[in-house]
Design a protein around this motif. Structure first.
Motif, PDB file in Angstrom:
ATOM      1  N   ALA A 248      -6.536  -0.919   4.217  1.00 32.18           N
ATOM      2  CA  ALA A 248      -7.718   0.160   3.883  1.00 32.18           C
ATOM      3  C   ALA A 248      -7.705   1.247   2.912  1.00 32.18           C
ATOM      4  N   HIS A 249      -7.499   2.027   3.629  1.00 25.10           N
ATOM      5  CA  HIS A 249      -7.537   3.402   2.914  1.00 25.10           C
ATOM      6  C   HIS A 249      -5.987   4.148   2.724  1.00 25.10           C
ATOM      7  N   ASP A 250      -5.078   2.727   2.535  1.00 19.46           N
ATOM      8  CA  ASP A 250      -4.221   3.552   1.542  1.00 19.46           C
ATOM      9  C   ASP A 250      -4.263   2.792   0.057  1.00 19.46           C
ATOM     10  N   GLY A 251      -5.464   1.996  -0.227  1.00 20.49           N
ATOM     11  CA  GLY A 251      -5.032   1.742  -1.715  1.00 20.49           C
ATOM     12  C   GLY A 251      -6.176   0.529  -1.740  1.00 20.49           C
ATOM     13  N   LEU A 252      -7.574   0.201  -2.378  1.00 15.96           N
ATOM     14  CA  LEU A 252      -7.720  -0.347  -2.636  1.00 15.96           C
ATOM     15  C   LEU A 252      -8.505  -0.471  -3.917  1.00 15.96           C
TER      16      LEU A 252
ATOM     17  N   PHE B 111     -13.947  -1.482  -8.902  1.00 10.83           N
ATOM     18  CA  PHE B 111     -14.374  -0.441  -7.757  1.00 10.83           C
ATOM     19  C   PHE B 111     -12.080  -0.149  -7.436  1.00 10.83           C
ATOM     20  N   ALA B 112     -11.553   0.970  -7.278  1.00 16.16           N
ATOM     21  CA  ALA B 112     -10.051   1.327  -7.237  1.00 16.16           C
ATOM     22  C   ALA B 112     -10.467   2.613  -6.889  1.00 16.16           C
ATOM     23  N   SER B 113     -10.439   2.683  -5.089  1.00 17.83           N
ATOM     24  CA  SER B 113     -10.347   3.823  -4.193  1.00 17.83           C
ATOM     25  C   SER B 113      -9.085   5.097  -5.389  1.00 17.83           C
ATOM     26  N   ALA B 114      -9.141   6.044  -4.562  1.00 17.11           N
ATOM     27  CA  ALA B 114      -8.303   7.137  -5.076  1.00 17.11           C
ATOM     28  C   ALA B 114      -7.462   6.921  -4.855  1.00 17.11           C
ATOM     29  N   ASN B 115      -7.193   6.418  -3.957  1.00 15.74           N
ATOM     30  CA  ASN B 115      -5.310   6.329  -3.483  1.00 15.74           C
ATOM     31  C   ASN B 115      -5.088   5.137  -4.413  1.00 15.74           C
ATOM     32  N   ALA B 116      -5.796   3.931  -4.219  1.00 15.56           N
ATOM     33  CA  ALA B 116      -5.237   3.182  -5.346  1.00 15.56           C
ATOM     34  C   ALA B 116      -4.908   3.884  -6.637  1.00 15.56           C
ATOM     35  N   LEU B 117      -5.847   4.206  -7.014  1.00 13.51           N
ATOM     36  CA  LEU B 117      -5.471   4.920  -8.220  1.00 13.51           C
ATOM     37  C   LEU B 117      -3.907   6.099  -8.469  1.00 13.51           C
ATOM     38  N   SER B 118      -3.822   6.883  -7.105  1.00  7.92           N
ATOM     39  CA  SER B 118      -2.554   7.312  -7.008  1.00  7.92           C
ATOM     40  C   SER B 118      -1.416   6.341  -7.141  1.00  7.92           C
TER      41      SER B 118
ATOM     42  N   GLY C  71      12.479   4.633  -8.481  1.00  7.85           N
ATOM     43  CA  GLY C  71      12.166   4.725  -7.020  1.00  7.85           C
ATOM     44  C   GLY C  71      11.499   4.985  -6.215  1.00  7.85           C
ATOM     45  N   VAL C  72      10.028   4.723  -6.957  1.00  7.28           N
ATOM     46  CA  VAL C  72       8.876   4.525  -6.254  1.00  7.28           C
ATOM     47  C   VAL C  72       8.484   3.115  -5.941  1.00  7.28           C
ATOM     48  N   THR C  73       8.048   2.744  -4.950  1.00  4.81           N
ATOM     49  CA  THR C  73       7.633   0.870  -4.531  1.00  4.81           C
ATOM     50  C   THR C  73       6.784   1.048  -4.146  1.00  4.81           C
ATOM     51  N   VAL C  74       5.717   0.708  -4.162  1.00  2.14           N
ATOM     52  CA  VAL C  74       4.202   0.156  -4.325  1.00  2.14           C
ATOM     53  C   VAL C  74       4.193  -1.586  -3.490  1.00  2.14           C
ATOM     54  N   THR C  75       3.315  -1.632  -2.826  1.00  2.00           N
ATOM     55  CA  THR C  75       3.156  -2.968  -2.082  1.00  2.00           C
ATOM     56  C   THR C  75       1.344  -3.440  -2.852  1.00  2.00           C
ATOM     57  N   MET C  76       1.549  -4.339  -2.537  1.00  2.00           N
ATOM     58  CA  MET C  76      -0.207  -5.247  -3.087  1.00  2.00           C
ATOM     59  C   MET C  76       0.016  -6.599  -2.291  1.00  2.00           C
ATOM     60  N   ARG C  77      -0.933  -6.167  -1.849  1.00  2.00           N
ATOM     61  CA  ARG C  77      -1.692  -7.083  -0.874  1.00  2.00           C
ATOM     62  C   ARG C  77      -2.934  -7.933  -1.677  1.00  2.00           C
TER      63      ARG C  77
ATOM     64  N   GLY D  87     -14.421 -13.364  -6.246  1.00  2.00           N
ATOM     65  CA  GLY D  87     -13.108 -12.294  -7.311  1.00  2.00           C
ATOM     66  C   GLY D  87     -12.038 -12.062  -5.278  1.00  2.00           C
ATOM     67  N   ALA D  88     -11.385 -11.044  -5.905  1.00  2.00           N
ATOM     68  CA  ALA D  88     -11.067 -10.302  -4.749  1.00  2.00           C
ATOM     69  C   ALA D  88     -10.413  -9.009  -4.454  1.00  2.00           C
ATOM     70  N   ILE D  89     -10.297  -8.725  -3.476  1.00  2.00           N
ATOM     71  CA  ILE D  89      -9.667  -7.401  -2.552  1.00  2.00           C
ATOM     72  C   ILE D  89      -8.250  -7.218  -3.013  1.00  2.00           C
ATOM     73  N   VAL D  90      -7.263  -6.366  -3.415  1.00  2.00           N
ATOM     74  CA  VAL D  90      -6.064  -6.286  -3.580  1.00  2.00           C
ATOM     75  C   VAL D  90      -5.303  -4.812  -2.759  1.00  2.00           C
ATOM     76  N   LEU D  91      -5.481  -5.056  -2.088  1.00  2.00           N
ATOM     77  CA  LEU D  91      -4.512  -3.818  -1.130  1.00  2.00           C
ATOM     78  C   LEU D  91      -3.379  -3.129  -1.658  1.00  2.00           C
ATOM     79  N   CYS D  92      -3.295  -2.069  -1.863  1.00  2.00           N
ATOM     80  CA  CYS D  92      -1.952  -1.039  -2.629  1.00  2.00           C
ATOM     81  C   CYS D  92      -1.567  -0.283  -1.666  1.00  2.00           C
ATOM     82  N   ARG D  93       0.172   0.413  -1.932  1.00  2.00           N
ATOM     83  CA  ARG D  93       0.436   0.821  -0.278  1.00  2.00           C
ATOM     84  C   ARG D  93       1.596   1.360  -1.125  1.00  2.00           C
ATOM     85  N   ASP D  94       2.030   2.906  -1.833  1.00  2.00           N
ATOM     86  CA  ASP D  94       2.909   3.396  -1.674  1.00  2.00           C
ATOM     87  C   ASP D  94       4.293   3.807  -0.449  1.00  2.00           C
ATOM     88  N   THR D  95       5.214   2.392  -0.459  1.00  2.00           N
ATOM     89  CA  THR D  95       5.382   1.887   0.795  1.00  2.00           C
ATOM     90  C   THR D  95       6.813   2.292  -0.054  1.00  2.00           C
TER      91      THR D  95
END
Length: 521
Positions: free
Chosen positions: A184-188, A199-206, A260-266, A278-286
Motif C-alpha cells: 500500500a505505501h509503496d505507491g497507490l 488520487f496518486a500517492s507521492a510514492n506512486a508519482l515518484s 534501467g528502472v523497473t516498476v511493478t504495477m498491480r 474503478g480500481a486500485i493500482v499499486l506501484c513499486r520501484d522494484t
C-alpha cells in the motif's frame, strides 16, 4: 502446511474449497490492514458454536493494538455480540460505542466473509459466512485524516464490501509471486470507472517519474500515461498485461522497464452489485529487487556449472582408476583401486544431481538408487552372483552437505553386504535398504540375507572406519551392526534430521504388506 491451514483444519468446519478461499484472502490481508490502518483478526465458527482466531495481521501504517497474538484463542466476550450478529445476519456491523481495549478506545467493525463458487458459468455467493473479519481501529489520536489516509480507508471499505459480497479475492486471477509485489505505501493510484486517476500517492508519482513521466497523474487517464511511456520502444520494455493493469479491468500484475528502472504495477478492480467502481493500482520501484533476483540466478547457474565440472572430473578420475585396476597384477591392489573408483563414482552421482537443478538439496531416492545399482554391480564383480537390491521407504530431499557423506556411507555398507555378507557358494543374494523418516530422525537399516556376522563381531577395516567417520562425525548419527533373525546382518543407522525439510514417516513402497525385509515367496 502453514499455521493458518493447521488452525482451519483443527477448529473450523469448512470444506476444502472454503479453506482455499480463506488462504487466498489471507495472502492480501496485510494490504487490507495497511489500507484500513487497523488490526485485522480472522475468525472461524467452530463446531461447538464458538469463534476461534485463525489469522491476525498488524498494520504497518499505524500502531498495533495487539502486542500478543490472538491466533488460536477463542472470541472475547466483549466482541461476541457484534460478531454473532454479523455472522447470523450476514452483514457488516459497527460498534456504536467505543470498544475499549487496554484503556485504548477503538472502533470495532465486523465483516462477514463469504465465498463464491461457479455454478452454470456464474459465480454464486455462499449461503452463510465462512468466516468473520474483525477490524480494530485505534481512535486515540483524534486528529483529522490526511487525504492519503482518507483515500486508503475508502479503498479498504470497498474491499471489505467485496469480501462481504463474496467477490474478493478473485479465484480466477492468475497466480503470481508475492515477493516484490507492491504494498500500500509503496505507491497507490485510485482510478474511477473510466480509468482516470482520482488520487496518486507521492510514492506512486515518484515511481512514474522514474519511468520518464514528468507531469501530474491526477486527472489523467492512466492508459494514456502508459501510452506515452511506451511510445519509444527502444527504451521501455512492457508485456501484454500492461493494458489490463492501467485500465484496472483485470486483477493482474506486470513490470515496466525503462532506462534501467523497473516498476511493478498491480491492479485490483473494485466493483459492487455488478457495477464497476474503478480500481486500485499499486506501484513499486522494484529495480533493486530485480537486480538481486538476477544476481541470484547468475550465482545459481554458476554453482550448477561448478557441480557439472566437478562431476566430469570425478568421472574422469573413476575411469582412470578402473583402467589402472585392469592393469595391475596384484589382487589386493586391484581390489583397492576398484573400491576407490566406487567411492569416487558415488560422489560424482551427487554432483550430477546437483548440476541438474537450482536447489541445493537433492532427491536422495534418485541418488541412492543409482549408487546402490553401481555398488551391487561392481561388488558382484566376477563372482557371477545375481544381487537384488531393494529400497523400502523414502529418503526425501536431503541438503547437498549431507547427501555426499550419506551416499558414501551407504555405498560402503551395500558393497560390504555383497562382498562379505553373502555366502561364497550362493548364486543369488538380496540387500534391502529400509528407510523411515520423521521430523526428528532419519532411520536407515541395511539388511542382507547372507551368512551373518563373525563371532568376533564387526571388523576394523578401512571400510568400517570410513562408515563410522561419515555417520558419527559428519552426520552426527549412530551406527550399529546386529545379527538378523533367520540369518544375515542388519546395520542400523540413526541420523538426527537437522535440516528443514517437511517429512512424514515413510511407508514401505517396494514390498507392500510385508512383515519383514524378506517376505515369504
Amino acid at each position: 502446511m502453514s499455521s493458518m491451514s493447521n488452525h482451519l483444519l483443527r477448529h473450523g468446519a469448512l470444506d476444502e474449497a472454503d479453506r482455499e478461499w480463506l488462504m487466498l484472502l489471507s495472502a492480501d490481508s496485510q494490504l487490507i490492514a495497511d489500507l484500513a490502518t487497523a488490526d485485522l483478526v480472522l475468525w472461524v465458527h467452530t463446531r461447538d458454536d464458538n469463534f476461534t482466531a485463525v489469522g491476525q495481521v498488524r498494520p504497518s501504517s499505524a500502531p498495533t493494538l495487539f502486542y500478543r497474538d490472538l491466533v488460536g484463542q477463542q472470541m472475547r466476550e466483549q466482541w461476541e455480540p457484534d460478531v454473532r450478529r454479523a455472522f447470523e445476519e450476514g452483514r457488516t456491523v459497527r460498534s456504536t460505542e467505543p470498544d475499549w481495549f487496554d484503556e485504548i478506545p477503538t472502533q470495532l467493525t465486523v465483516t462477514p466473509v463469504f465465498s463464491s463458487r461457479r455454478v452454470d458459468g456464474k459465480r454464486v455467493r455462499s449461503e452463510r459466512p465462512i468466516a468473520i473479519y474483525t477490524r480494530h481501529t485505534n481512535l486515540l489520536s483524534g486528529r483529522h485524516l490526511t487525504r492519503q489516509e482518507h483515500t486508503f480507508r475508502e479503498c479498504a471499505e470497498d474491499l471489505f464490501a467485496m469480501i462481504e459480497a463474496g467477490e474478493f479475492p478473485d479465484p480466477d486471477a492468475p497466480e503470481f509471486s508475492r515477493r516484490g509485489a507492491p504494498r500500500a505505501h509503496d505507491g497507490l493510484i485510485r482510478l474511477n470507472p473510466e480509468g482516470v486517476v482520482t488520487f496518486a500517492s507521492a510514492n506512486a508519482l515518484s515511481a512514474m517519474n522514474k519511468l520518464g513521466f514528468g507531469g501530474e497523474l491526477e486527472g489523467e487517464a492512466l492508459s494514456d500515461v502508459a501510452s506515452l511511456l511506451v511510445d519509444d520502444k527502444r527504451h521501455v520494455s512492457v508485456d501484454e498485461a500492461l493494458p489490463l493493469v492501467v485500465t484496472g479491468r483485470a486483477p493482474w500484475m506486470t513490470d515496466v522497464d525503462s532506462g534501467g528502472v523497473t516498476v511493478t504495477m498491480r491492479a485490483i478492480p473494485l466493483h459492487r452489485d455488478g457495477q464497476r467502481l474503478g480500481a486500485i493500482v499499486l506501484c513499486r520501484d522494484t529495480t533493486d529487487v530485480r537486480h538481486q533476483q538476477q544476481e541470484l540466478i547468475t550465482k545459481d547457474a554458476t554453482i550448477r556449472e561448478i557441480h557439472h565440472r566437478v562431476k566430469n572430473n570425478l568421472q574422469t578420475v573413476a575411469a582412470l582408476l578402473r583402467i589402472q585396476a585392469r592393469r595391475v597384477r596384484s589382487d589386493e591392489a586391484r581390489e583397492s583401486l576398484l573400491q576407490a573408483m566406487r567411492r569416487v563414482s558415488s560422489i560424482a552421482v551427487v554432483h550430477d544431481t546437483l548440476s541438474s537443478g537450482f536447489s541445493q538439496s537433492v532427491d536422495f531416492d534418485e541418488v541412492f538408487l543409482r549408487v546402490m545399482k553401481l555398488a551391487t554391480e561392481v561388488a558382484a564383480g566376477e563372482g557371477g552372483q545375481t544381487i537384488r537390491p531393494e529400497l523400502q521407504g523414502s529418503f526425501g530431499a536431503v541438503p547437498s552437505e549431507y547427501a555426499t557423506p550419506l551416499s558414501l556411507a551407504l555405498t560402503e555398507l551395500v558393497t560390504n553386504a555383497v562382498e562379505h555378507g553373502l555366502d561364497a557358494g550362493a548364486t543369488e543374494g538380496r540387500v534391502v535398504v529400509r528407510v523411515e523418516r520423521t521430523d526428528e530422525m532419519l532411520s536407515i537399516d541395511v539388511i542382507d540375507n547372507g551368512k551373518g556376522m563373525a563371532e568376533t563381531g564387526v571388523g576394523n577395516g578401512l571400510g568400517t572406519q570410513i562408515v563410522r567417520t561419515l555417520v558419527e562425525g559428519e552426520l552426527g548419527g549412530t551406527i550399529a551392526w546386529n545379527p538378523t533373525p533367520g540369518g544375515g546382518t542388519t546395520v542400523a543407522i540413526r541420523v538426527p534430521r537437522r535440516w528443514g525439510v517437511s517429512a512424514t514417516t515413510a511407508q514401505l513402497a517396494v514390498v507392500p504388506g510385508a512383515d519383514g525385509p524378506f517376505p515369504e515367496k
